[in-house]
Design an enzyme around this catalytic site. Structure first.
Site, short mmCIF file in Angstrom:
data_model
loop_
_atom_site.label_atom_id
_atom_site.label_comp_id
_atom_site.label_asym_id
_atom_site.label_seq_id
_atom_site.Cartn_x
_atom_site.Cartn_y
_atom_site.Cartn_z
N LEU A 192 -44.34 -36.22 -2.18
CA LEU A 192 -44.22 -35.99 -3.57
C LEU A 192 -43.12 -35.36 -4.20
O LEU A 192 -42.20 -34.85 -3.35
CB LEU A 192 -45.22 -34.96 -3.80
CG LEU A 192 -46.90 -35.28 -3.22
CD1 LEU A 192 -47.96 -34.34 -3.44
CD2 LEU A 192 -47.35 -36.63 -3.92
N SER A 193 -42.98 -35.11 -5.57
CA SER A 193 -41.76 -34.64 -6.13
C SER A 193 -41.43 -33.42 -5.59
O SER A 193 -40.25 -33.11 -5.13
CB SER A 193 -41.89 -34.58 -7.48
OG SER A 193 -42.07 -35.78 -8.11
N GLU A 194 -42.67 -32.54 -5.34
CA GLU A 194 -42.13 -31.19 -4.52
C GLU A 194 -43.46 -30.75 -3.78
O GLU A 194 -44.70 -31.29 -4.05
CB GLU A 194 -41.97 -29.96 -5.56
CG GLU A 194 -40.77 -30.03 -6.02
CD GLU A 194 -40.65 -30.38 -7.42
OE1 GLU A 194 -39.23 -30.65 -8.03
OE2 GLU A 194 -41.51 -30.85 -8.08
N THR A 195 -43.46 -29.94 -2.56
CA THR A 195 -44.50 -29.60 -1.79
C THR A 195 -43.98 -28.21 -2.02
O THR A 195 -42.83 -27.46 -1.79
CB THR A 195 -44.27 -29.84 -0.59
OG1 THR A 195 -44.67 -31.25 -0.74
CG2 THR A 195 -45.54 -29.29 0.38
N HIS B 113 -43.06 -27.26 -11.91
CA HIS B 113 -44.40 -27.74 -11.74
C HIS B 113 -44.89 -27.09 -10.58
O HIS B 113 -46.09 -26.81 -10.41
CB HIS B 113 -44.35 -29.17 -12.00
CG HIS B 113 -44.61 -29.98 -10.50
ND1 HIS B 113 -43.60 -30.55 -9.74
CD2 HIS B 113 -45.87 -30.64 -10.00
CE1 HIS B 113 -44.06 -31.22 -8.96
NE2 HIS B 113 -45.52 -31.14 -8.99
#
Length: 305
Positions: free
Chosen positions: A51-54, A83
């Site tokens: 994902l974009s970030e974890t 986010h």
């Protein structure tokens, strides 16, 4: 029947952020009980989620704070991101079980104060104060170079007083004003020419925006490309909007007081997101800025890694 029941595991949840509807907004994975994971393991897990970030939640260094957060893209760690902060704050509020709450989380950029309200079953809203006010940190090349990197024409670049520049509120971005929503939607990472346009920006991330939102009650419409982070396009980027606050201050006419600005992002991807930027102006200068938005739980599971 529980598979792998004898293997050590840790809990994770996913949320969609900057939306109150599942399968919209920006997906986020949050891994709990992460204190026994090292940097290499965190990076591998973030790549696995892709994902974009974890976000990894760890005990705080100061017990007066709620938690310490570490944030990873599929390829590297970030000192700060919007986010993940909103999503993790909503999740922590849900875990705390109170309808509202205030707490501080520790991120590599510094301390981030958060306000959380739980608004439904698995749904909440969080607002955080920027740990660092935005600043202009550099110029960008001429319009023709930027346009070529984005598959646009020179006349698409810029509108009103807005001109391309680099800004940062903890993470740097190339901010590219574009003349219309149609031009924003036409933009693409052309790969050839990307480094010439954005290579001087740390991590090479480009936030492209215009003043033609889909909803007339909102203020700006945007997209964000971050190929060096392993993110082709991001549905919602709070840290970019935090940096964008600097451009708003430089290029818009804002009087003293509080200004609420909603930025639309992710619409071109079918992941509509609304990021709420609130600016407090005193004596003509930015005194405070916050980023806010909603988040909704989507899934929960066990991570055997």
């Amino acid at each position: 029947m529980t598979l792998l029941s004898n293997r050590p595991s840790r809990r994770f949840l996913t949320l969609d952020v900057f939306t109150d509807s599942a399968l919209a907004g920006n997906p986020l994975a949050v891994v709990l009980d992460a204190d026994r994971l090292d940097d290499v393991a965190m990076q591998k897990i973030a790549a696995e989620f892709n994902l974009s970030e974890t976000v990894f939640v760890l005990p705080p260094e100061d017990i007066a704070h709620r938690a310490r957060l570490r944030i990873f893209t599929p390829t590297q760690e970030l000192p700060f991101a919007g986010h993940p902060t909103v999503g993790a704050a909503v999740l922590l509020g849900l875990l705390d079980g109170a309808p509202t709450g205030s707490f501080t989380v520790e991120e590599r950029v510094g301390l981030v104060p958060c306000e959380v309200a739980i608004t439904g079953d698995g749904v909440g809203e969080a607002t955080f104060s920027l740990p660092r006010l935005p600043e202009r940190v550099g110029a960008l090349p001429e319009a023709s170079i930027i346009a070529a990197a984005l598959g646009l024409v020179d006349s698409d670049i810029g509108f009103a007083r807005h001109v391309p520049a680099q800004y940062s509120a903890g993470s740097p971005f190339a901010l590219v004003p574009v003349a219309s929503r149609a031009a924003v939607d036409r933009a693409a990472n052309m790969k050839v020419g990307w480094d010439a346009a954005f290579g001087q920006v740390k991590r090479g991330s480009a936030f492209i925006y215009c003043s033609e939102p889909v909803d007339p009650a909102h203020r700006f419409y945007a997209r964000m490309f971050a190929p060096s982070l392993g993110i082709g396009e991001d549905p919602a980027t709070g840290s970019a909007v935090a940096a964008f606050a600097g451009a708003v201050m430089d290029h818009e006419t804002l009087g003293n007081g509080e200004h609420r600005i909603v930025v639309e992002q992710g619409y071109a991807m079918g992941r509509p997101s609304q990021i709420v930027l609130t600016l407090t102006v005193a004596d003509g200068a930015l005194a405070k800025a916050t980023i806010g938005g909603k988040a909704v739980l989507v899934s929960e599971g066990r991570l055997f890694a």
